[in-house]
Scaffold this motif. Sequence first.
Motif, PDB file in Angstrom:
ATOM      1  N   LEU A 233       0.845  -1.190   0.000  1.00 20.13           N
ATOM      2  CA  LEU A 233       0.000   0.000   0.000  1.00 20.13           C
ATOM      3  C   LEU A 233       0.882   1.242   0.000  1.00 20.13           C
ATOM      4  O   LEU A 233       1.938   1.278   0.627  1.00 20.13           O
TER       5      LEU A 233
ATOM      6  N   ASP B 281       0.921   5.369   0.800  1.00 14.97           N
ATOM      7  CA  ASP B 281       0.220   6.498   1.419  1.00 14.97           C
ATOM      8  C   ASP B 281       0.144   7.637   0.414  1.00 14.97           C
ATOM      9  O   ASP B 281       1.088   7.878  -0.346  1.00 14.97           O
ATOM     10  N   ALA B 282      -0.964   8.380   0.430  1.00 15.07           N
ATOM     11  CA  ALA B 282      -1.149   9.501  -0.495  1.00 15.07           C
ATOM     12  C   ALA B 282      -0.028  10.525  -0.366  1.00 15.07           C
ATOM     13  O   ALA B 282       0.400  11.113  -1.360  1.00 15.07           O
ATOM     14  N   ILE B 283       0.465  10.727   0.849  1.00 16.04           N
ATOM     15  CA  ILE B 283       1.517  11.735   1.063  1.00 16.04           C
ATOM     16  C   ILE B 283       2.839  11.318   0.409  1.00 16.04           C
ATOM     17  O   ILE B 283       3.696  12.153   0.128  1.00 16.04           O
ATOM     18  N   HIS B 284       3.010  10.029   0.113  1.00 14.80           N
ATOM     19  CA  HIS B 284       4.242   9.544  -0.516  1.00 14.80           C
ATOM     20  C   HIS B 284       4.139   9.435  -2.034  1.00 14.80           C
ATOM     21  O   HIS B 284       5.091   9.011  -2.682  1.00 14.80           O
TER      22      HIS B 284
ATOM     23  N   LYS C 199      -6.686  12.861   1.444  1.00 16.00           N
ATOM     24  CA  LYS C 199      -6.119  13.057   2.783  1.00 16.00           C
ATOM     25  C   LYS C 199      -4.753  12.391   2.795  1.00 16.00           C
ATOM     26  O   LYS C 199      -4.538  11.402   2.102  1.00 16.00           O
ATOM     27  N   ALA C 200      -3.834  12.920   3.600  1.00 16.79           N
ATOM     28  CA  ALA C 200      -2.464  12.412   3.636  1.00 16.79           C
ATOM     29  C   ALA C 200      -2.416  10.926   3.987  1.00 16.79           C
ATOM     30  O   ALA C 200      -1.555  10.192   3.504  1.00 16.79           O
ATOM     31  N   GLY C 201      -3.338  10.445   4.782  1.00 22.66           N
ATOM     32  CA  GLY C 201      -3.327   9.055   5.220  1.00 22.66           C
ATOM     33  C   GLY C 201      -4.042   8.094   4.288  1.00 22.66           C
ATOM     34  O   GLY C 201      -4.038   6.881   4.524  1.00 22.66           O
ATOM     35  N   ASP C 202      -4.687   8.603   3.221  1.00 26.18           N
ATOM     36  CA  ASP C 202      -5.360   7.706   2.279  1.00 26.18           C
ATOM     37  C   ASP C 202      -4.332   6.734   1.705  1.00 26.18           C
ATOM     38  O   ASP C 202      -3.184   7.106   1.441  1.00 26.18           O
ATOM     39  N   LYS C 203      -4.753   5.500   1.498  1.00 24.51           N
ATOM     40  CA  LYS C 203      -3.838   4.472   1.005  1.00 24.51           C
ATOM     41  C   LYS C 203      -4.287   3.967  -0.361  1.00 24.51           C
ATOM     42  O   LYS C 203      -5.474   3.857  -0.634  1.00 24.51           O
TER      43      LYS C 203
END
Length: 191
Positions: free
Chosen positions: A4, A6-9, A60-64
């Motif tokens: 998975l 993370d959206a922030i990555h 959101k930053a935590g979305d996977k």
Amino acid sequence: MAALIDAIHVKRRTLFEHENTPYCCLDSDISTPTARGGQTLVRLKIRNLLTNAVFEKTFKAGDKFKEPDLEMISASYLYSDADGSHFLDQGSFETLTLNEQMLGNALDFLLGGEIIQLQKYNGNPIGLELPMFVELAVAYTEPGVKGDTSSGSVTKSARLETGLEIAVPLFIKEGEKVKVATETGEFAGRA
């Protein structure tokens, strides 16, 4: 199970799957809130790899996201007809057909027999990964006339062997090979 992300990555050229569709990130922008308790948002400019549609979406930053089941294979361009464009898988020697929507403007840069990278999603062909630059011969261009720079424009139109028309410098002649950027379709130098 696939890894998975993370959206922030997610960064430029990252491939990911969202709502069972593969995407490629074209640009990302992270917005950090100034207020306490605010959520960090990630705005992504993404391309749908199935339809080639480009749009922006905020997560959101935590979305996977899942890693897509994408495979790159070497294939050679054979020919195009009413059914689509046909490619030969260099590993299995199977003929794969892509329709016009899957190709976009790729035919402007392809010659028969040329080996390129073909993308497969869940085992089905979905598109091509063109190199950054291709070398094509100039099929037709007007001869450059000395002193033709009075207009400030020092380029002329040239039709390449694939039918693509681009602006080239005055010194380029018919039969010469030129380097063309596949992302922009612009002259990038002599080959």
